[in-house]
Design a protein around this motif. Structure first.
Motif, PDB file in Angstrom:
ATOM      1  N   ASN A 281       0.831  -1.208   0.000  1.00 12.42           N
ATOM      2  CA  ASN A 281       0.000   0.000   0.000  1.00 12.42           C
ATOM      3  C   ASN A 281       0.866   1.258   0.000  1.00 12.42           C
ATOM      4  OD1 ASN A 281       0.910   0.130   2.663  1.00 12.42           O
ATOM      5  ND2 ASN A 281      -1.045  -0.483   3.563  1.00 12.42           N
ATOM      6  N   ARG A 282       0.273   2.385   0.264  1.00  8.73           N
ATOM      7  CA  ARG A 282       0.983   3.668   0.186  1.00  8.73           C
ATOM      8  C   ARG A 282       2.174   3.711   1.151  1.00  8.73           C
ATOM      9  NH1 ARG A 282      -0.431   8.552  -1.960  1.00  8.73           N
ATOM     10  NH2 ARG A 282       0.454  10.445  -1.043  1.00  8.73           N
ATOM     11  N   TYR A 283       1.976   3.245   2.384  1.00  7.55           N
ATOM     12  CA  TYR A 283       3.064   3.225   3.354  1.00  7.55           C
ATOM     13  C   TYR A 283       4.223   2.366   2.847  1.00  7.55           C
ATOM     14  CZ  TYR A 283       5.687   2.182   7.617  1.00  7.55           C
ATOM     15  OH  TYR A 283       6.693   2.022   8.543  1.00  7.55           O
ATOM     16  N   VAL A 284       3.923   1.182   2.366  1.00  8.64           N
ATOM     17  CA  VAL A 284       4.970   0.268   1.896  1.00  8.64           C
ATOM     18  C   VAL A 284       5.764   0.897   0.767  1.00  8.64           C
ATOM     19  CG1 VAL A 284       5.425  -1.992   0.867  1.00  8.64           C
ATOM     20  CG2 VAL A 284       3.652  -1.759   2.620  1.00  8.64           C
ATOM     21  N   GLU A 285       5.085   1.520  -0.161  1.00  7.33           N
ATOM     22  CA  GLU A 285       5.774   2.173  -1.271  1.00  7.33           C
ATOM     23  C   GLU A 285       6.652   3.326  -0.766  1.00  7.33           C
ATOM     24  OE1 GLU A 285       5.942   1.207  -4.221  1.00  7.33           O
ATOM     25  OE2 GLU A 285       4.251  -0.129  -4.558  1.00  7.33           O
ATOM     26  N   ALA A 286       6.127   4.104   0.175  1.00  5.31           N
ATOM     27  CA  ALA A 286       6.871   5.260   0.687  1.00  5.31           C
ATOM     28  C   ALA A 286       8.119   4.849   1.452  1.00  5.31           C
ATOM     29  CB  ALA A 286       5.962   6.099   1.587  1.00  5.31           C
ATOM     30  N   MET A 287       8.069   3.701   2.112  1.00  4.00           N
ATOM     31  CA  MET A 287       9.194   3.264   2.945  1.00  4.00           C
ATOM     32  C   MET A 287      10.097   2.262   2.229  1.00  4.00           C
ATOM     33  SD  MET A 287       8.837   4.978   5.757  1.00  4.00           S
ATOM     34  CE  MET A 287       9.806   4.120   6.994  1.00  4.00           C
ATOM     35  N   SER A 288       9.831   2.006   0.955  1.00  7.24           N
ATOM     36  CA  SER A 288      10.604   0.980   0.242  1.00  7.24           C
ATOM     37  C   SER A 288      12.054   1.380   0.016  1.00  7.24           C
ATOM     38  CB  SER A 288       9.931   0.654  -1.097  1.00  7.24           C
ATOM     39  OG  SER A 288       9.906   1.804  -1.940  1.00  7.24           O
ATOM     40  N   GLN A 289      12.312   2.679  -0.101  1.00  5.08           N
ATOM     41  CA  GLN A 289      13.676   3.143  -0.292  1.00  5.08           C
ATOM     42  C   GLN A 289      14.469   2.984   1.013  1.00  5.08           C
ATOM     43  OE1 GLN A 289      14.922   4.076  -3.280  1.00  5.08           O
ATOM     44  NE2 GLN A 289      12.890   3.569  -4.099  1.00  5.08           N
ATOM     45  N   ARG A 290      15.631   2.408   0.931  1.00  6.15           N
ATOM     46  CA  ARG A 290      16.537   2.208   2.070  1.00  6.15           C
ATOM     47  C   ARG A 290      15.853   1.427   3.198  1.00  6.15           C
ATOM     48  NH1 ARG A 290      16.709   7.638   1.695  1.00  6.15           N
ATOM     49  NH2 ARG A 290      16.423   7.947   3.943  1.00  6.15           N
ATOM     50  N   ALA A 291      15.006   0.461   2.828  1.00  2.00           N
ATOM     51  CA  ALA A 291      14.315  -0.350   3.832  1.00  2.00           C
ATOM     52  C   ALA A 291      15.296  -1.134   4.689  1.00  2.00           C
ATOM     53  CB  ALA A 291      13.339  -1.304   3.145  1.00  2.00           C
ATOM     54  N   GLU A 292      16.468  -1.443   4.103  1.00  2.00           N
ATOM     55  CA  GLU A 292      17.474  -2.200   4.856  1.00  2.00           C
ATOM     56  C   GLU A 292      18.057  -1.403   6.013  1.00  2.00           C
ATOM     57  OE1 GLU A 292      19.496   0.231   1.821  1.00  2.00           O
ATOM     58  OE2 GLU A 292      17.776  -1.128   1.815  1.00  2.00           O
ATOM     59  N   GLU A 293      17.846  -0.091   6.031  1.00  2.00           N
ATOM     60  CA  GLU A 293      18.373   0.751   7.104  1.00  2.00           C
ATOM     61  C   GLU A 293      17.422   0.854   8.294  1.00  2.00           C
ATOM     62  OE1 GLU A 293      19.431   4.553   5.540  1.00  2.00           O
ATOM     63  OE2 GLU A 293      20.645   3.720   3.909  1.00  2.00           O
ATOM     64  N   LEU A 294      16.256   0.263   8.185  1.00  2.00           N
ATOM     65  CA  LEU A 294      15.302   0.312   9.286  1.00  2.00           C
ATOM     66  C   LEU A 294      15.700  -0.693  10.369  1.00  2.00           C
ATOM     67  CD1 LEU A 294      12.044   0.485   7.149  1.00  2.00           C
ATOM     68  CD2 LEU A 294      13.011   2.337   8.538  1.00  2.00           C
ATOM     69  N   PRO A 295      15.404  -0.410  11.641  1.00  2.00           N
ATOM     70  CA  PRO A 295      15.773  -1.333  12.721  1.00  2.00           C
ATOM     71  C   PRO A 295      14.971  -2.623  12.647  1.00  2.00           C
ATOM     72  CG  PRO A 295      14.477   0.493  13.577  1.00  2.00           C
ATOM     73  CD  PRO A 295      14.795   0.824  12.151  1.00  2.00           C
ATOM     74  N   PRO A 296      15.466  -3.680  13.269  1.00  2.00           N
ATOM     75  CA  PRO A 296      14.793  -4.982  13.210  1.00  2.00           C
ATOM     76  C   PRO A 296      13.612  -5.074  14.179  1.00  2.00           C
ATOM     77  CG  PRO A 296      16.741  -5.149  14.575  1.00  2.00           C
ATOM     78  CD  PRO A 296      16.742  -3.751  14.008  1.00  2.00           C
TER      79      PRO A 296
END
Length: 356
Positions: A281-296
């Motif tokens: 959805n919109r959130y997933v698309e917005a956060m797709s860039q540099r997703a690997e930098e998000l905490p676990p």
């Protein structure tokens, strides 16, 4: 195996309602159990006290067997301060852009201690306990069996199914790639464990001799029978029950499920920090860039929790974690007991068709 499982659990139907943490309610669990299936309380996010309270609510509504599910995790977590700061900045910026007033904050705790949750489960003493994310210890398994609690582990590969069988679990829930929600993978990278259910079932049936429970994309009685033909003793359905009035899924989420397209369902990490299947959805698309930098997980899950709640309250399904299985659009909004009856009618009809 079907008869072994249903007779041991004391249920009428080879049907288990999946323990969807955050979406199951005591009303949903008790309705499914009262209708002859096995209702499951997803307690992974609950405090020990809440586990006891909700277990008591289930018991007040039915005397039929039910399950409590927990996520097997470490008791303590150390968060990378830099990752947390950058994640909060990205999340807050997105909320500003989307017009939501809520902002991130540092929670009192990242997650409830698993050992405390497990102690509450033992005190509640449900007939069935199921686990995901990892194995429990042999000592924990012995304690549960001493209480005559039937133990179900979650596996996404044959190796994981064998690990649960070797530990001494009573049954294994096989989570195919089609399954919605968090992946239960613990021996592999999640991307390496996206095995289709109808391939995984016969492979696991050859490898272990305990009952197998099929999960992933099953939405009707025909699919339940197909899973049984391939070696399942029962089917576990989650998405099918999300649209029931007893489910606590947000109204916008329930509506989006009915319109979901198969290619929109994907593996997502940006809500919780752990791989899960749901709508892109919109959130997933917005956060797709540099997703690997998000905490676990559970760090990111705790950070996004208030944002998801605010988005749900605002009717913004496009900004919440809309977990679902691959056949989500086959969802049927109806009371849980009615859905159980319809599923078993379809199952019996399909079974009769095979015999004709």
């Amino acid at each position: 195996m079907r008869h072994v499982l249903t007779e041991r659990l004391g249920i009428s139907h080879p049907l288990i309602q999946a323990p969807m943490a955050g979406s199951t309610t005591p009303e949903l669990v008790s309705a499914v159990s009262q209708a002859g299936g096995l209702g499951s309380l997803g307690a992974g996010y609950l405090s020990p006290q809440a586990i006891l309270e909700q277990a008591a609510q289930v018991r007040a509504q039915t005397d039929k067997p039910y399950a409590i599910n927990l996520f097997v995790m470490a008791d303590e977590f150390t968060a990378d301060a830099g990752l947390v700061t950058r994640a909060r900045e990205r999340l807050d910026a997105l909320m500003v852009k989307e017009g939501l007033a809520i902002r991130t904050s540092l929670p009192e705790r990242w997650a409830f201690r698993f050992s405390d949750q497990l102690a509450a489960l033992r005190e509640a003493r449900p007939p069935v306990a199921s686990f995901a994310f990892d194995l429990i210890t042999p000592a924990q398994l012995r304690e549960l069996k001493q209480l005559d609690i039937y133990v179900i582990g979650t596996a996404t590969t044959v190796a994981e199914a064998k690990a649960w069988a070797e530990l001494g679990a009573d049954a294994v829930g096989l989570q195919g790639a089609e399954a919605g929600g968090h992946r239960g993978t613990f021996l592999h990278e999640p991307e390496d464990a996206l095995i289709g259910l109808f391939a995984l079932l016969p492979l696991a049936a050859r490898a272990v001799d305990i009952p197998l429970i099929a999960a992933g994309g099953i939405m009707d009685g025909r699919a339940m029978l197909a899973a049984e033909v391939l070696g399942a003793a029962a089917s576990q359905l989650g998405t099918a029950f999300l649209a029931c009035p007893e489910s606590s899924a947000a109204p916008a989420w329930k509506q989006d499920l009915q319109q979901a397209q198969d290619h929109q369902i994907t593996t997502i990490r940006s809500f919780s920090g752990r791989a899960a299947r749901g709508l892109r959805n919109r959130y997933v698309e917005a956060m797709s860039q540099r997703a690997e930098e998000l905490p676990p997980y559970p760090i990111l899950n705790a950070l996004t929790s208030p944002l998801r709640k605010a988005a749900a309250a605002a009717g913004r399904g496009d900004l919440i974690s809309e977990w679902c299985g691959q056949a989500a659009s086959l969802v049927r909004p109806m009371p849980a007991a009615t859905l159980v009856a319809e599923l078993m009618r379809e199952y019996a009809q399909a079974r009769a068709g095979l015999s004709a």
